[in-house]
Motif scaffolding. Structure first.
Motif, PDB file in Angstrom:
ATOM      1  N   SER A 178      -4.883   0.189  10.091  1.00 29.85           N
ATOM      2  CA  SER A 178      -3.289   0.306   9.828  1.00 29.85           C
ATOM      3  C   SER A 178      -3.102   1.935   9.822  1.00 29.85           C
ATOM      4  N   THR A 179      -1.978   1.823  10.537  1.00 28.50           N
ATOM      5  CA  THR A 179      -1.315   3.265  10.379  1.00 28.50           C
ATOM      6  C   THR A 179       0.190   3.306   9.841  1.00 28.50           C
ATOM      7  N   SER A 180       0.333   2.317   9.099  1.00 29.94           N
ATOM      8  CA  SER A 180       1.607   2.312   8.164  1.00 29.94           C
ATOM      9  C   SER A 180       1.292   1.246   7.220  1.00 29.94           C
ATOM     10  N   ASN A 181       2.182   1.330   6.075  1.00 27.79           N
ATOM     11  CA  ASN A 181       1.909   0.601   4.791  1.00 27.79           C
ATOM     12  C   ASN A 181       1.970  -0.832   4.985  1.00 27.79           C
ATOM     13  N   TRP A 182       1.151  -1.563   4.265  1.00 25.83           N
ATOM     14  CA  TRP A 182       1.107  -2.971   4.098  1.00 25.83           C
ATOM     15  C   TRP A 182       2.264  -3.332   3.314  1.00 25.83           C
ATOM     16  N   SER A 199       0.918  -1.098  -0.061  1.00 27.78           N
ATOM     17  CA  SER A 199       0.147  -0.215  -0.056  1.00 27.78           C
ATOM     18  C   SER A 199       1.087   1.204  -0.029  1.00 27.78           C
ATOM     19  N   ALA A 200       0.319   2.505  -0.239  1.00 29.03           N
ATOM     20  CA  ALA A 200       1.164   3.601  -0.120  1.00 29.03           C
ATOM     21  C   ALA A 200       0.277   4.959   0.402  1.00 29.03           C
ATOM     22  N   GLY A 201       0.953   5.815   1.231  1.00 25.78           N
ATOM     23  CA  GLY A 201       0.291   6.719   1.852  1.00 25.78           C
ATOM     24  C   GLY A 201      -0.347   6.739   3.225  1.00 25.78           C
ATOM     25  N   VAL A 202      -0.445   5.216   3.568  1.00 27.74           N
ATOM     26  CA  VAL A 202      -0.638   5.059   4.966  1.00 27.74           C
ATOM     27  C   VAL A 202       0.037   5.497   6.024  1.00 27.74           C
ATOM     28  N   ASP A 203      -0.549   6.353   7.035  1.00 24.07           N
ATOM     29  CA  ASP A 203       0.327   6.773   7.982  1.00 24.07           C
ATOM     30  C   ASP A 203      -0.652   7.115   9.293  1.00 24.07           C
TER      31      ASP A 203
END
Length: 144
Positions: free
Chosen positions: A91-95, A64-68
């Motif tokens: 999720s608070t970070s990329n997979w 994934s992208a842009g997950v924070d």
């Protein structure tokens, strides 16, 4: 022969042929969701009999992208018929690609009545861009 009342906790169950009897899975594929794109109660399965949900995992086909922390991705397995969340992960970070992500099950909601409609809810932050992923639900038909 031991007599027990109520269900034993999942961690205390014996992983033998009896425990595994009747365990099945259902899988649904979710398309690449662009940043900020959501799904609201997308139906993918009807429980044909009363079932117990044993596990639920996301199987991402890519990273994934842009997950924070400010742009989370929340995925929920939902019993739409009963208006109950069966399991959720935020999720608070990329997979990572090809790395399962487990949903945390809500113990009070894992028992699903026969004919209940099950769906998925996805809520993405503005920059959270999820790849194509499979949602795998493991369940067991409950004795009548």
């Amino acid at each position: 022969m031991a007599v027990t009342s109520g269900k034993p906790r999942a961690l205390s169950r014996q992983y033998d042929e009896t425990w595994l009897a009747g365990v099945q899975t259902v899988v649904t594929k979710v398309e690449n969701l662009a940043a900020g794109a959501d799904l609201t109660e997308r139906v993918f399965w009807r429980a044909p009999y009363p079932v117990e949900i044993l596990a639920c995992e996301i199987l991402p086909e890519a990273a994934s992208a842009g997950v924070d922390g400010s742009n989370t991705a929340a995925i929920t397995l939902r019993n739409i018929t009963a208006a109950e969340n069966i399991g959720t992960v935020t999720s608070t970070s990329n997979w990572a690609a090809n790395t399962p992500v487990a949903l945390t099950l809500t113990a009070a909601n894992v028992d699903v009545a026969g004919d209940a409609v099950i769906g998925i809810v996805v809520t993405n932050g503005a920059t959270a861009d999820l790849p194509i992923f499979n949602l795998q639900v493991t369940y067991r038909v409950q004795p009548l």
